[in-house]
Design an enzyme around this catalytic site. Structure first.
Site, mmCIF file in Angstrom:
data_model
loop_
_atom_site.group_PDB
_atom_site.id
_atom_site.type_symbol
_atom_site.label_atom_id
_atom_site.label_comp_id
_atom_site.label_asym_id
_atom_site.label_seq_id
_atom_site.Cartn_x
_atom_site.Cartn_y
_atom_site.Cartn_z
ATOM 1 N N SER A 172 64.539 -34.753 31.305
ATOM 2 C CA SER A 172 64.873 -33.368 30.984
ATOM 3 C C SER A 172 66.288 -33.260 30.416
ATOM 4 O O SER A 172 67.176 -34.060 30.719
ATOM 5 C CB SER A 172 64.766 -32.500 32.236
ATOM 6 O OG SER A 172 63.448 -32.513 32.732
HETATM 7 N N1 SAH Z 1 62.544 -34.854 36.559
HETATM 8 C C1 SAH Z 1 62.490 -35.609 35.347
HETATM 9 C C2 SAH Z 1 61.616 -34.967 34.330
HETATM 10 C C3 SAH Z 1 60.333 -35.671 34.205
HETATM 11 S S1 SAH Z 1 59.215 -34.967 33.065
HETATM 12 C C4 SAH Z 1 63.891 -35.864 34.830
HETATM 13 O O1 SAH Z 1 64.789 -36.039 35.606
HETATM 14 O O2 SAH Z 1 64.131 -35.932 33.667
HETATM 15 C C5 SAH Z 1 58.007 -34.299 34.167
HETATM 16 C C6 SAH Z 1 57.274 -35.286 35.011
HETATM 17 O O3 SAH Z 1 56.321 -34.559 35.783
HETATM 18 C C7 SAH Z 1 56.466 -36.342 34.250
HETATM 19 O O4 SAH Z 1 56.912 -37.603 34.618
HETATM 20 C C8 SAH Z 1 55.037 -36.094 34.699
HETATM 21 O O5 SAH Z 1 54.272 -37.264 34.843
HETATM 22 C C9 SAH Z 1 55.250 -35.420 36.029
HETATM 23 N N2 SAH Z 1 54.116 -34.659 36.549
HETATM 24 C C10 SAH Z 1 53.261 -33.836 35.902
HETATM 25 N N3 SAH Z 1 52.343 -33.341 36.758
HETATM 26 C C11 SAH Z 1 52.632 -33.865 37.988
HETATM 27 C C12 SAH Z 1 52.042 -33.752 39.269
HETATM 28 N N4 SAH Z 1 50.951 -33.013 39.503
HETATM 29 N N5 SAH Z 1 52.603 -34.428 40.290
HETATM 30 C C13 SAH Z 1 53.697 -35.195 40.109
HETATM 31 N N6 SAH Z 1 54.299 -35.356 38.909
HETATM 32 C C14 SAH Z 1 53.768 -34.698 37.853
#
Ligand code: SAH
Length: 322
Positions: A172
């Site tokens: 993000s």
């Molecule tokens: N927090 C991260 C952002 C990751 S992007 C950062 O620090 O940059 C969002 C993430 O959410 C992805 O890796 C995706 O696989 C995850 N995601 C989507 N649906 C999910 C779910 N039901 N449970 C856990 N993770 C999920």
């Protein structure tokens, strides 16, 4: 600035690190093409699935950062804890790292000072975009974002953009990470916090600097492993990673004072609302093509209040595991 928010020394994390043992591994991880991207307020860049790769390309000519192994906050005298798990109530024992010992840059390691200066500039930019919470800004300043990005793209680590981390997911944008945490914290003390969507682990690391205990769930196994690998050298004692479907929350660890979703659903899963402590605050992107951050405050046993905040763009929240 780093002293004020080091990992709390509480002993409520009895579970050991069991597999964060191969620090060199992250350098070998492939960087797959971009996925959708998280972004922020009107003032901030709104990312799309395409913009994460564009973001990556836009700054590709920058001077690379020093290798992640030279990152600040990594100590030279670390030992790994391979002790037995005290409990295995979760589908997989959560991981933890050792307490971090901030390691000031030394004159012999000029690369560190370069990355610290650029990170500081990133924090100043996020502050100009409207994030005011000093604890959150300090946390952003404390976490070496370049350690969460594939080495070939580390030059872009401190641009205010989401970047690809593989599997069609993104790290993000710093602004939105800070903004969500600021909204969740609301100037108060955060005890136990849950993040849905660990991704590469960056936001979880930032959260670990502002909350006493952080749990983070990821549904894509290789990303869960990537986060473990990225977080290992930071030795964060108050963070646990869980592989699973975050839409179900983590009832074993509930209630949570705060919950952050890093992926957007059409609505916030009921299980997460139920796992919020009374008085707790949940921040989530909600929507499909058009998304907004929502702040949901639990005001009573069966009472939740919703506020709609700024526009954003996150990857989709998906059920199940992969
Ligand atoms: N927090 C991260 C952002 C990751 S992007 C950062 O620090 O940059 C969002 C993430 O959410 C992805 O890796 C995706 O696989 C995850 N995601 C989507 N649906 C999910 C779910 N039901 N449970 C856990 N993770 C999920």
């Amino acid at each position: 600035m780093k002293d004020g928010f080091g990992a709390p020394k509480n002993s409520t994390f009895p579970l050991p690190l069991s597999s964060l043992t191969r620090p060199a591994e992250r350098n070998a991880l492939p960087c797959l093409p971009a996925g959708a991207a998280a972004a922020g307020a009107p003032a901030a860049r709104v990312a799309t699935p395409q913009t994460a790769t564009q973001n990556a390309a836009r700054t590709a000519q920058c001077v690379p950062y020093p290798k992640p192994t030279l990152a600040p906050y990594q100590t030279h005298n670390q030992t790994h804890n391979h002790g037995a798990a005290a409990s295995k109530s979760h589908s997989e024992v959560m991981q933890r790292t050792q307490p971090s010992e901030p390691n000031p840059p030394s004159p012999q390691r000029p690369g560190l000072m370069v990355s610290e200066a650029i990170r500081r500039a990133m924090v100043a930019r996020v502050a100009r975009q409207g994030v005011q919470d000093p604890l959150v800004l300090a946390a952003l300043d404390n976490v070496p974002r370049h350690m969460f990005i594939e080495p070939a793209m580390s030059a872009q680590a401190y641009v205010d953009a989401s970047l690809p981390i593989g599997h069609n997911q993104t790290i993000s944008q710093p602004y939105i990470v800070a903004r969500m945490i600021e909204v969740m914290r609301n100037g108060g003390k955060l005890g136990r916090v849950l993040e849905i969507g660990t991704g590469c682990g960056y936001q979880a690391a930032v959260l670990s600097r502002v909350a006493q205990e952080v749990y983070s769930i990821e549904r894509i196994r290789p990303l869960h492993e990537l986060a473990k690998s990225n977080l290992r050298p930071l030795r964060i004692s108050n963070l646990r990673l869980q592989y699973g479907d975050g839409m179900l929350g983590l009832p074993q660890a509930a209630p949570f004072d705060g919950i952050i979703l890093a992926a957007a659903g059409l609505e916030v899963p009921r299980a997460l609302l139920e796992q919020l402590a009374i008085g707790g605050r949940l921040v989530a992107p909600v929507g499909a093509q058009v998304q907004h951050l929502q702040l949901i405050t639990r005001s009573g046993k069966a009472q939740w209040m919703t506020e709609t905040l700024e526009g954003c763009h996150f990857v989709p929240l998906r059920p199940g595991t992969a």
